[in-house]
Design a protein around this motif. Structure first.
Motif, PDB file in Angstrom:
ATOM      1  N   UNK A   1       0.835  -1.207   0.000  1.00 22.34           N
ATOM      2  CA  UNK A   1       0.000   0.000   0.000  1.00 22.34           C
ATOM      3  C   UNK A   1       0.867   1.254   0.000  1.00 22.34           C
ATOM      4  N   UNK A   2       2.012   1.179   0.688  1.00 24.01           N
ATOM      5  CA  UNK A   2       2.904   2.343   0.767  1.00 24.01           C
ATOM      6  C   UNK A   2       3.402   2.783  -0.603  1.00 24.01           C
ATOM      7  N   UNK A   3       3.319   1.900  -1.585  1.00 29.00           N
ATOM      8  CA  UNK A   3       3.761   2.244  -2.941  1.00 29.00           C
ATOM      9  C   UNK A   3       2.689   3.003  -3.730  1.00 29.00           C
ATOM     10  N   UNK A   4       1.487   3.103  -3.170  1.00 28.20           N
ATOM     11  CA  UNK A   4       0.375   3.749  -3.879  1.00 28.20           C
ATOM     12  C   UNK A   4       0.075   5.090  -3.230  1.00 28.20           C
ATOM     13  N   UNK A   5       0.325   6.203  -3.914  1.00 29.13           N
ATOM     14  CA  UNK A   5       0.063   7.526  -3.332  1.00 29.13           C
ATOM     15  C   UNK A   5      -1.414   7.708  -2.995  1.00 29.13           C
ATOM     16  N   UNK A   6      -1.667   8.308  -1.849  1.00 33.32           N
ATOM     17  CA  UNK A   6      -3.033   8.686  -1.435  1.00 33.32           C
ATOM     18  C   UNK A   6      -3.978   7.484  -1.310  1.00 33.32           C
ATOM     19  N   UNK A   7      -3.423   6.334  -1.012  1.00 37.75           N
ATOM     20  CA  UNK A   7      -4.270   5.138  -0.905  1.00 37.75           C
ATOM     21  C   UNK A   7      -5.319   5.295   0.187  1.00 37.75           C
ATOM     22  N   UNK A   8      -4.872   5.711   1.379  1.00 40.96           N
ATOM     23  CA  UNK A   8      -5.793   5.728   2.521  1.00 40.96           C
ATOM     24  C   UNK A   8      -6.816   6.850   2.439  1.00 40.96           C
ATOM     25  N   UNK A   9      -6.405   8.022   1.983  1.00 37.96           N
ATOM     26  CA  UNK A   9      -7.399   9.106   1.871  1.00 37.96           C
ATOM     27  C   UNK A   9      -8.441   8.748   0.820  1.00 37.96           C
ATOM     28  N   UNK A  10      -8.015   8.097  -0.256  1.00 40.72           N
ATOM     29  CA  UNK A  10      -8.967   7.665  -1.285  1.00 40.72           C
ATOM     30  C   UNK A  10      -9.924   6.621  -0.723  1.00 40.72           C
ATOM     31  N   UNK A  11      -9.389   5.707   0.065  1.00 39.95           N
ATOM     32  CA  UNK A  11     -10.220   4.670   0.681  1.00 39.95           C
ATOM     33  C   UNK A  11     -11.268   5.282   1.598  1.00 39.95           C
ATOM     34  N   UNK A  12     -10.857   6.235   2.423  1.00 41.81           N
ATOM     35  CA  UNK A  12     -11.796   6.875   3.355  1.00 41.81           C
ATOM     36  C   UNK A  12     -12.840   7.714   2.615  1.00 41.81           C
TER      37      UNK A  12
ATOM     38  N   UNK B   1     -13.974   7.205  -0.305  1.00 41.38           N
ATOM     39  CA  UNK B   1     -14.880   6.310  -1.023  1.00 41.38           C
ATOM     40  C   UNK B   1     -15.813   5.524  -0.099  1.00 41.38           C
ATOM     41  N   UNK B   2     -15.534   5.563   1.201  1.00 44.71           N
ATOM     42  CA  UNK B   2     -16.392   4.836   2.145  1.00 44.71           C
ATOM     43  C   UNK B   2     -17.559   5.744   2.559  1.00 44.71           C
ATOM     44  N   UNK B   3     -18.793   5.327   2.375  1.00 45.58           N
ATOM     45  CA  UNK B   3     -19.938   6.217   2.602  1.00 45.58           C
ATOM     46  C   UNK B   3     -20.047   6.758   4.016  1.00 45.58           C
TER      47      UNK B   3
ATOM     48  N   UNK C   1     -10.563  -2.213   7.461  1.00 43.83           N
ATOM     49  CA  UNK C   1      -9.284  -2.897   7.686  1.00 43.83           C
ATOM     50  C   UNK C   1      -9.207  -4.289   7.067  1.00 43.83           C
ATOM     51  N   UNK C   2     -10.231  -5.124   7.139  1.00 39.98           N
ATOM     52  CA  UNK C   2     -10.108  -6.461   6.535  1.00 39.98           C
ATOM     53  C   UNK C   2      -9.827  -6.425   5.036  1.00 39.98           C
ATOM     54  N   UNK C   3     -10.357  -5.414   4.328  1.00 37.14           N
ATOM     55  CA  UNK C   3     -10.131  -5.333   2.877  1.00 37.14           C
ATOM     56  C   UNK C   3     -10.271  -3.889   2.394  1.00 37.14           C
TER      57      UNK C   3
ATOM     58  N   UNK D   1     -10.829   1.414  -2.014  1.00 37.34           N
ATOM     59  CA  UNK D   1      -9.920   2.193  -2.852  1.00 37.34           C
ATOM     60  C   UNK D   1     -10.319   2.096  -4.320  1.00 37.34           C
ATOM     61  N   UNK D   2     -10.803   0.925  -4.731  1.00 43.25           N
ATOM     62  CA  UNK D   2     -11.128   0.685  -6.139  1.00 43.25           C
ATOM     63  C   UNK D   2     -12.543   1.092  -6.517  1.00 43.25           C
ATOM     64  N   UNK D   3     -13.307   1.641  -5.580  1.00 45.43           N
ATOM     65  CA  UNK D   3     -14.657   2.100  -5.929  1.00 45.43           C
ATOM     66  C   UNK D   3     -14.537   3.140  -7.031  1.00 45.43           C
TER      67      UNK D   3
END
Length: 271
Positions: free
Chosen positions: A75-86, A88-90, A213-215, A220-222
């Motif tokens: 995940x550390x290799x993907x910029x902005x992974x966590x902010x994108x994940x959050x 995209x979460x409703x 956390x489980x997935x 991120x891919x939404x």
């Protein structure tokens, strides 16, 4: 039948009915006692199952750790992974204002750690790069259940830089899409770190632990809704062009038929 005989029969009936009631009540009481005994056995098995399930969860929780570590490295290799994940979460996105999103662009890693016996609680760690909002490199929040089962939580004190405390922002913020989010009082994603009012029902903590956390990849891919709408418009435009081309072909066919009819008329006149 004489009146005396009728009275005797009525008394016998009443006596038999009262006896049936007593027998029925006795049987019911015995049945209740037996149900209670069986229920105690069920409860005992449920407790035993809980202990066995806990052992299995502890076992597989340890087995998952190397994979969680490997996933974090990728995940550390993907910029902005966590902010994108959050975003995209409703449920999480509902807590994010524009400045929250800006701050979360510096979020590099998220980790959820369940305590050894699992039932006693868990901790969520957020790792940040140097950023213009606060001094902390790591923000954490822990949830505990004491021996009596009472929940509690504690978290890192955020060391805000001057004028950057997002928990004191205006109650109305505007996100990047230009939509305004209205709040009854000033709120921010980061107020979660200072809110310990209901540790036993912390919705955001449970969402991060049990859903994200489980997935995290699934969020991120939404697909971006704006991109989907744009693709839909392109498809509509292409369909419209195809319809126009088909109409043009039909018109050309009709013209050819007209030309053919004119030629036949000319030949008839020559004859």
């Amino acid at each position: 039948m004489s009146a005396s005989a009728a009275k005797v029969s009525k008394k016998e009936l009443n006596s038999n009915y009262d006896g049936a009631d007593e027998t029925s009540e006795k049987e019911q009481q015995e049945a209740i006692e037996h149900i209670d005994e069986v229920q105690n056995e069920i409860d005992r098995l449920n407790e035993q199952a809980s202990e066995e399930i806990l052992k299995v969860e502890q076992k597989y929780n340890k087995l998952r750790q190397p994979f969680f570590q490997k996933r974090s490295e990728l995940i550390a290799k993907i910029p902005n992974f966590w902010v994108t994940t959050f975003v995209n979460h409703p449920q999480v996105s509902a807590l994010l204002g524009e400045e929250d999103e800006e701050a979360l662009h510096y979020l590099t890693r998220v980790e959820v750690t369940e305590f050894e016996d699992i039932k006693s609680g868990y901790r969520i760690d957020f790792y940040f790069d140097e950023n213009p909002y606060f001094e902390n490199k790591v923000l954490s929040k822990e949830f505990h259940l004491n021996e009596s089962g009472d929940p509690s939580s504690k978290s890192t004190e955020i060391k805000w830089k001057s004028g950057k405390d997002l928990t004191k922002r205006s109650s109305q913020t505007q996100n990047k899409a230009g939509k305004k989010r209205q709040h009854e009082e000033p709120e921010s994603f980061f107020t979660w770190f200072t809110d310990h009012s209901d540790a036993g029902a912390d919705e955001l903590g449970e969402v991060i632990k049990d859903d994200i956390w489980p997935n995290p990849l699934q969020y991120y891919l939404v697909p971006d809704m704006d991109d989907e709408e744009a693709e839909g418009e392109d498809d509509d435009d292409e369909e419209g062009l195809e319809d126009i081309d088909e109409e043009g072909d039909e018109d050309d066919g009709e013209e050819d038929e007209d030309d053919g009819d004119d030629g036949e008329d000319d030949e008839g006149e020559d004859d």
